[in-house]
Design a protein around this motif. Structure first.
Motif, PDB file in Angstrom:
ATOM      1  N   MET A  22       8.743 -19.479  18.056  1.00  0.00           N
ATOM      2  CA  MET A  22      10.364 -19.725  17.815  1.00  0.00           C
ATOM      3  C   MET A  22      10.811 -19.587  16.381  1.00  0.00           C
ATOM      4  N   LYS A  25      10.773 -15.998  15.112  1.00  0.00           N
ATOM      5  CA  LYS A  25      12.118 -15.379  15.635  1.00  0.00           C
ATOM      6  C   LYS A  25      13.287 -15.704  14.635  1.00  0.00           C
ATOM      7  N   ARG A  26      13.164 -17.099  14.458  1.00  0.00           N
ATOM      8  CA  ARG A  26      14.348 -17.578  13.574  1.00  0.00           C
ATOM      9  C   ARG A  26      14.371 -16.891  12.078  1.00  0.00           C
TER      10      ARG A  26
END
Length: 109
Positions: A22, A25-26
């Protein structure tokens, strides 16, 4: 109840915000957003430069047109002045001839 439990299990299995996947992806989304903002800023800068160039070109053209118009006006004024001077000279010549005729008539008497 079973559907509710499946939904809860699905939520528990979802990646957490501090999960490395995550975070990656951020970071990727943030990089894309920064690149998009940089491209937008570059387009704005180019647009301002083009507008400034166009304004400078328009000002130069207006100045050239004014100079040409002003030059024509000066030429017209000079021509009118020359015409007036010729008219004055012609009138002076006619007066001189008239005076000579008058003087000749006086001399004959």
């Amino acid at each position: 109840m079973e559907a509710k439990q499946k939904l809860l299990d699905k939520m528990k299995a979802a990646p957490k915000p501090d999960d490395p996947e995550m975070i990656a992806k951020r970071a990727e989304r943030e990089a894309v957003a920064r690149a998009r903002e940089e491209r937008r800023a570059e387009r704005e800068r180019l647009k301002r430069e083009q507008e400034a160039q166009k304004a400078a070109q328009d000002a130069a053209e207006a100045e050239a047109a004014y100079a040409a118009e002003h030059a024509e006006q000066i030429a017209r004024e000079a021509e009118e002045k020359a015409r007036a001077e010729r008219a004055v000279a012609d009138m002076a010549a006619m007066k001189e001839k008239r005076d000579q005729r008058y003087a000749a008539r006086k001399a004959r008497r």
